[in-house]
Write a protein that holds these residues in place. Structure first.
Motif, PDB file in Angstrom:
ATOM      1  N   THR A  21     146.879  55.644  14.035  1.00 44.68           N
ATOM      2  CA  THR A  21     147.947  55.853  13.156  1.00 44.68           C
ATOM      3  C   THR A  21     147.970  55.134  11.839  1.00 44.68           C
ATOM      4  O   THR A  21     148.299  55.899  10.655  1.00 44.68           O
ATOM      5  N   MET A  22     147.497  54.115  11.865  1.00 43.80           N
ATOM      6  CA  MET A  22     147.252  53.182  10.490  1.00 43.80           C
ATOM      7  C   MET A  22     146.366  53.923   9.605  1.00 43.80           C
ATOM      8  O   MET A  22     146.580  54.031   8.267  1.00 43.80           O
ATOM      9  N   ILE A  23     145.275  54.633  10.059  1.00 39.33           N
ATOM     10  CA  ILE A  23     144.305  55.197   9.418  1.00 39.33           C
ATOM     11  C   ILE A  23     144.898  56.425   8.790  1.00 39.33           C
ATOM     12  O   ILE A  23     144.773  56.662   7.720  1.00 39.33           O
ATOM     13  N   VAL A  24     145.479  57.291   9.712  1.00 44.71           N
ATOM     14  CA  VAL A  24     145.862  58.711   9.116  1.00 44.71           C
ATOM     15  C   VAL A  24     147.192  58.304   8.092  1.00 44.71           C
ATOM     16  O   VAL A  24     147.185  59.033   6.951  1.00 44.71           O
ATOM     17  N   LEU A  25     147.855  57.065   8.187  1.00 42.70           N
ATOM     18  CA  LEU A  25     148.780  57.062   7.174  1.00 42.70           C
ATOM     19  C   LEU A  25     148.266  56.402   5.721  1.00 42.70           C
ATOM     20  O   LEU A  25     148.428  56.846   4.685  1.00 42.70           O
ATOM     21  N   CYS A  26     147.093  55.711   5.967  1.00 45.30           N
ATOM     22  CA  CYS A  26     146.128  55.513   4.770  1.00 45.30           C
ATOM     23  C   CYS A  26     145.796  56.418   4.162  1.00 45.30           C
ATOM     24  O   CYS A  26     145.594  56.752   2.842  1.00 45.30           O
ATOM     25  N   ILE A  27     145.353  57.610   4.916  1.00 41.35           N
ATOM     26  CA  ILE A  27     144.551  58.807   4.496  1.00 41.35           C
ATOM     27  C   ILE A  27     145.792  59.666   3.652  1.00 41.35           C
ATOM     28  O   ILE A  27     145.532  60.036   2.644  1.00 41.35           O
ATOM     29  N   HIS A  28     147.057  59.728   4.230  1.00 42.49           N
ATOM     30  CA  HIS A  28     148.045  60.529   3.669  1.00 42.49           C
ATOM     31  C   HIS A  28     148.459  60.051   2.362  1.00 42.49           C
ATOM     32  O   HIS A  28     148.696  60.849   1.330  1.00 42.49           O
ATOM     33  N   TYR A  29     148.425  58.555   2.125  1.00 39.94           N
ATOM     34  CA  TYR A  29     149.046  57.940   1.188  1.00 39.94           C
ATOM     35  C   TYR A  29     147.792  57.669   0.196  1.00 39.94           C
ATOM     36  O   TYR A  29     147.998  56.906  -0.829  1.00 39.94           O
ATOM     37  N   ASP A  30     146.508  58.380   0.239  1.00 38.85           N
ATOM     38  CA  ASP A  30     145.657  58.015  -0.446  1.00 38.85           C
ATOM     39  C   ASP A  30     145.082  56.320  -0.787  1.00 38.85           C
ATOM     40  O   ASP A  30     144.776  56.019  -1.599  1.00 38.85           O
ATOM     41  N   ALA A  31     145.305  55.735   0.480  1.00 38.15           N
ATOM     42  CA  ALA A  31     144.984  54.263   0.442  1.00 38.15           C
ATOM     43  C   ALA A  31     144.103  53.840   1.542  1.00 38.15           C
ATOM     44  O   ALA A  31     143.755  52.588   1.482  1.00 38.15           O
ATOM     45  N   LEU A  32     143.093  54.791   1.774  1.00 40.15           N
ATOM     46  CA  LEU A  32     142.175  54.531   2.753  1.00 40.15           C
ATOM     47  C   LEU A  32     140.755  54.005   1.963  1.00 40.15           C
ATOM     48  O   LEU A  32     140.054  54.350   1.307  1.00 40.15           O
ATOM     49  N   ASN A  33     140.552  52.521   2.342  1.00 44.75           N
ATOM     50  CA  ASN A  33     139.336  51.908   1.798  1.00 44.75           C
ATOM     51  C   ASN A  33     138.870  51.017   2.689  1.00 44.75           C
ATOM     52  O   ASN A  33     139.298  50.839   3.810  1.00 44.75           O
ATOM     53  N   ALA A  34     137.752  50.305   2.429  1.00 47.17           N
ATOM     54  CA  ALA A  34     137.179  49.335   3.398  1.00 47.17           C
ATOM     55  C   ALA A  34     138.127  48.295   3.862  1.00 47.17           C
ATOM     56  O   ALA A  34     138.136  47.787   4.830  1.00 47.17           O
ATOM     57  N   PHE A  35     139.134  47.911   3.165  1.00 49.76           N
ATOM     58  CA  PHE A  35     139.988  46.858   3.351  1.00 49.76           C
ATOM     59  C   PHE A  35     140.938  47.472   4.275  1.00 49.76           C
ATOM     60  O   PHE A  35     141.302  46.556   5.311  1.00 49.76           O
ATOM     61  N   THR A  36     141.828  48.563   3.829  1.00 53.11           N
ATOM     62  CA  THR A  36     142.793  49.060   4.937  1.00 53.11           C
ATOM     63  C   THR A  36     142.224  49.454   6.104  1.00 53.11           C
ATOM     64  O   THR A  36     142.731  49.191   7.266  1.00 53.11           O
ATOM     65  N   SER A  37     140.945  50.120   6.108  1.00 57.76           N
ATOM     66  CA  SER A  37     140.190  50.294   7.572  1.00 57.76           C
ATOM     67  C   SER A  37     139.884  49.081   8.424  1.00 57.76           C
ATOM     68  O   SER A  37     140.121  49.076   9.667  1.00 57.76           O
ATOM     69  N   GLY A  38     139.317  48.191   7.450  1.00 55.64           N
ATOM     70  CA  GLY A  38     139.248  46.972   8.307  1.00 55.64           C
ATOM     71  C   GLY A  38     140.547  46.244   8.752  1.00 55.64           C
ATOM     72  O   GLY A  38     140.396  45.614   9.914  1.00 55.64           O
ATOM     73  N   PHE A  39     141.549  46.213   8.197  1.00 62.24           N
ATOM     74  CA  PHE A  39     142.811  45.802   8.651  1.00 62.24           C
ATOM     75  C   PHE A  39     143.229  46.692   9.745  1.00 62.24           C
ATOM     76  O   PHE A  39     143.862  45.954  10.820  1.00 62.24           O
ATOM     77  N   ALA A  40     143.132  48.018   9.847  1.00 62.20           N
ATOM     78  CA  ALA A  40     143.492  48.684  11.018  1.00 62.20           C
ATOM     79  C   ALA A  40     142.622  48.345  12.193  1.00 62.20           C
ATOM     80  O   ALA A  40     143.265  48.179  13.248  1.00 62.20           O
ATOM     81  N   VAL A  41     141.228  48.030  11.975  1.00 61.57           N
ATOM     82  CA  VAL A  41     140.237  47.507  13.169  1.00 61.57           C
ATOM     83  C   VAL A  41     141.090  46.320  13.805  1.00 61.57           C
ATOM     84  O   VAL A  41     141.172  46.000  14.940  1.00 61.57           O
ATOM     85  N   ILE A  42     141.437  45.373  12.823  1.00 62.07           N
ATOM     86  CA  ILE A  42     141.812  44.116  13.195  1.00 62.07           C
ATOM     87  C   ILE A  42     143.277  44.013  14.007  1.00 62.07           C
ATOM     88  O   ILE A  42     143.440  43.411  14.951  1.00 62.07           O
ATOM     89  N   THR A  43     143.990  44.858  13.565  1.00 63.18           N
ATOM     90  CA  THR A  43     145.175  44.930  14.156  1.00 63.18           C
ATOM     91  C   THR A  43     145.236  45.586  15.482  1.00 63.18           C
ATOM     92  O   THR A  43     145.964  45.146  16.462  1.00 63.18           O
ATOM     93  N   ALA A  44     144.251  46.802  15.579  1.00 59.73           N
ATOM     94  CA  ALA A  44     144.034  47.228  17.203  1.00 59.73           C
ATOM     95  C   ALA A  44     143.606  46.111  18.031  1.00 59.73           C
ATOM     96  O   ALA A  44     143.922  45.849  19.097  1.00 59.73           O
ATOM     97  N   PHE A  45     142.548  45.429  17.456  1.00 59.30           N
ATOM     98  CA  PHE A  45     141.776  44.482  18.436  1.00 59.30           C
ATOM     99  C   PHE A  45     142.961  43.347  18.534  1.00 59.30           C
ATOM    100  O   PHE A  45     142.732  42.797  19.786  1.00 59.30           O
ATOM    101  N   VAL A  46     143.501  42.857  17.785  1.00 58.78           N
ATOM    102  CA  VAL A  46     144.589  41.679  17.928  1.00 58.78           C
ATOM    103  C   VAL A  46     145.680  42.232  18.794  1.00 58.78           C
ATOM    104  O   VAL A  46     146.078  41.435  19.824  1.00 58.78           O
ATOM    105  N   LEU A  47     146.200  43.399  18.723  1.00 56.90           N
ATOM    106  CA  LEU A  47     147.086  44.093  19.622  1.00 56.90           C
ATOM    107  C   LEU A  47     146.714  43.907  21.218  1.00 56.90           C
ATOM    108  O   LEU A  47     147.421  43.412  21.962  1.00 56.90           O
TER     109      LEU A  47
END
Length: 218
Positions: free
Chosen positions: A168-194
């Motif tokens: 969900t974080m990734i598709v929101l980043c895509i929707h708001y044109d904010a997908l990059n290495a940093f935001t995608s990495g943050f999504a990975v870490i979020t899922a990992f930590v959860l």
């Protein structure tokens, strides 16, 4: 878009790490079920590649990566061989395996979502395939081992939910044109930590409201 987030070599390395760890979990279940060496190899392959294979077939990325990259096919066999000979030692480091499995969950839900979007799916469908990429192999593993998939069991720590959050974080980043290495990495870490927190504190999804089930709890 996926190629813009990570270089091909980095993406390939991350894929192989995730595949290896997922294969370990499949091979360990096969050992617990007393499968022979062929069964161990099959369960390792299915667990590691099942989610990505399902995604690629749905989006039309054929032949799937699992059949075009020899490393994708051989890595689960290596994991199966390791477990075949050293399963008592691998069992003793189960906590470490679970940590890497959580990392693989985060990586695959993000990579699956981005790849699905790259192939023209809408945001909702892309997130759904991101989830399928992350958990599909585990579902196939449990079905082949004649178990209720862990994904569906109330007495298992949250697994799908962290992947849903990451996708969900990734598709929101895509929707708001904010997908990059940093935001995608943050999504990975979020899922990992959860996922790690769910294992640590035994977070579980709620069951039906005012449930009146006669099913015996395990």
């Amino acid at each position: 878009m996926l190629q813009q987030l990570f270089s091909p070599s980095v993406q390939h390395t991350l894929d192989l790490i995730g595949i290896f760890v997922f294969a370990i979990s499949g091979a360990l279940l096969a050992v617990r079920k007393n499968f022979d060496v062929f069964g161990i190899a099959v369960l390792a392959e299915v667990t590691a590649l099942g989610g990505g294979l399902l995604r690629d077939l749905i989006i039309g990325a054929v032949p799937p990566a699992a059949f075009t990259d020899l490393g994708y096919f051989l890595t689960p066999l290596l994991a199966a061989l390791l477990v075949f000979f050293l399963h008592p030692q691998v069992e003793r480091i189960q906590l470490g395996v679970n940590v890497f499995d959580a990392a693989g969950l985060g990586l695959f839900c993000v990579a699956g979502t981005v790849k699905a979007y790259d192939y023209g799916l809408n945001l909702t469908a892309s997130a759904a395939l991101g989830l399928a990429t992350a958990v599909g192999g585990g579902v196939l593993r449990d079905v082949l081992a004649n178990e209720v998939p862990s994904l569906l069991r109330w007495d298992r720590d949250l697994y799908a939910v962290p992947a849903i959050v990451g996708a969900t974080m990734i598709v929101l980043c895509i929707h708001y044109d904010a997908l990059n290495a940093f935001t995608s990495g943050f999504a990975v870490i979020t899922a990992f930590v959860l996922r790690l927190l769910a294992m640590r504190f035994h977070w579980r999804a709620p069951r039906a409201w005012h449930r009146r089930s006669t099913v015996t709890e395990e």
